[in-house]
Design a protein around this motif. Sequence first.
Motif, PDB file in Angstrom:
ATOM      1  N   LEU A 107      -4.863   2.424 -12.964  1.00 55.82           N
ATOM      2  CA  LEU A 107      -3.868   2.105 -11.763  1.00 55.82           C
ATOM      3  C   LEU A 107      -4.666   1.155 -10.784  1.00 55.82           C
ATOM      4  N   ASP A 108      -3.967   0.225 -10.595  1.00 57.35           N
ATOM      5  CA  ASP A 108      -4.412  -0.980  -9.725  1.00 57.35           C
ATOM      6  C   ASP A 108      -3.889  -0.920  -8.410  1.00 57.35           C
ATOM      7  N   LEU A 109      -4.838  -0.232  -7.591  1.00 58.43           N
ATOM      8  CA  LEU A 109      -4.395  -0.304  -6.049  1.00 58.43           C
ATOM      9  C   LEU A 109      -5.168  -1.402  -5.318  1.00 58.43           C
ATOM     10  N   SER A 110      -5.659  -2.467  -6.007  1.00 60.25           N
ATOM     11  CA  SER A 110      -6.409  -3.517  -5.244  1.00 60.25           C
ATOM     12  C   SER A 110      -5.381  -4.306  -4.533  1.00 60.25           C
ATOM     13  N   ARG A 111      -5.792  -4.944  -3.499  1.00 62.75           N
ATOM     14  CA  ARG A 111      -5.000  -5.696  -2.463  1.00 62.75           C
ATOM     15  C   ARG A 111      -4.380  -7.010  -3.389  1.00 62.75           C
ATOM     16  N   ASN A 112      -5.354  -7.508  -4.295  1.00 59.07           N
ATOM     17  CA  ASN A 112      -5.092  -8.743  -4.930  1.00 59.07           C
ATOM     18  C   ASN A 112      -4.620  -8.604  -6.303  1.00 59.07           C
ATOM     19  N   ARG A 113      -4.570  -7.202  -6.762  1.00 57.37           N
ATOM     20  CA  ARG A 113      -4.027  -6.952  -8.020  1.00 57.37           C
ATOM     21  C   ARG A 113      -4.977  -7.383  -9.201  1.00 57.37           C
ATOM     22  N   ARG A 165      10.327   1.906  -6.614  1.00 57.94           N
ATOM     23  CA  ARG A 165      11.084   1.657  -5.397  1.00 57.94           C
ATOM     24  C   ARG A 165      10.257   0.328  -4.868  1.00 57.94           C
ATOM     25  N   GLY A 166       9.171   0.223  -4.794  1.00 53.17           N
ATOM     26  CA  GLY A 166       8.390  -0.888  -4.470  1.00 53.17           C
ATOM     27  C   GLY A 166       8.333  -1.933  -5.398  1.00 53.17           C
ATOM     28  N   HIS A 167       8.909  -1.879  -6.469  1.00 52.24           N
ATOM     29  CA  HIS A 167       8.769  -2.809  -7.736  1.00 52.24           C
ATOM     30  C   HIS A 167       7.427  -3.297  -7.889  1.00 52.24           C
ATOM     31  N   GLU A 168       6.740  -2.036  -8.163  1.00 50.57           N
ATOM     32  CA  GLU A 168       5.063  -2.324  -8.447  1.00 50.57           C
ATOM     33  C   GLU A 168       4.708  -1.679  -9.510  1.00 50.57           C
ATOM     34  N   SER A 174       0.686  -1.410   0.078  1.00 48.26           N
ATOM     35  CA  SER A 174       0.196  -0.177   0.047  1.00 48.26           C
ATOM     36  C   SER A 174       1.033   1.411   0.131  1.00 48.26           C
ATOM     37  N   PHE A 175       0.573   2.417  -0.639  1.00 47.71           N
ATOM     38  CA  PHE A 175       1.073   3.447  -0.823  1.00 47.71           C
ATOM     39  C   PHE A 175       0.718   4.633   0.217  1.00 47.71           C
TER      40      PHE A 175
END
Length: 181
Positions: free
Chosen positions: A148-154, A128-131, A2-3
């Motif tokens: 922009l996928d900010l969901s927990r399970n991608r 930096r988070g390799h995301e 999470s950002f």
Amino acid sequence: MSFTYDTEVALASAAALINTTREDTDPLDTLEGLDRFLAEQRFSGSRTHTEAELQSVRALRAELEVIWFAEEDDAVGLVNAILRRTNALPQLVRHDEWDWHLHATAPEAPLEERMATEAAMALADVIRGHELDRLHSCAAEDCDGVVLDLSRNRSRRFCDTGNCANRTHVKAYRARRAQSA
């Protein structure tokens, strides 16, 4: 991963800026359109309200789109170029309803520099988070919007530009019904 909230806001704003090129009518065709976009994205700071300012923001969205789809090493170079160009100097600030967060330009800096720096700082966190895999294209066949996928399970597959998820699911449902009939 999470950002921080300011990173998520900056990433969402960058995606929204890129996606303005995907709309039937470019909302950034006029200064009034830029005003509306900035109000929707809740951008603060100084403005010149000039055609040059509008054109610089329009150019920024193309630059951000290249970063959105870049491989990690290329994205690093592009993000660093923005941070150098804008003389980014991160500082903690608190304004409006926002608690402490980072700004890397002064509120008086040109709009495009503030927008570019904010996006670059957020993209730096993503790198930096390799995301980087959280930044991708819409899965709808008839859409090239960015996601922009900010969901927990991608699991986020569709953009916010135009009801793509619903359109795709309805089309698949109708195809299944037609096949079973």
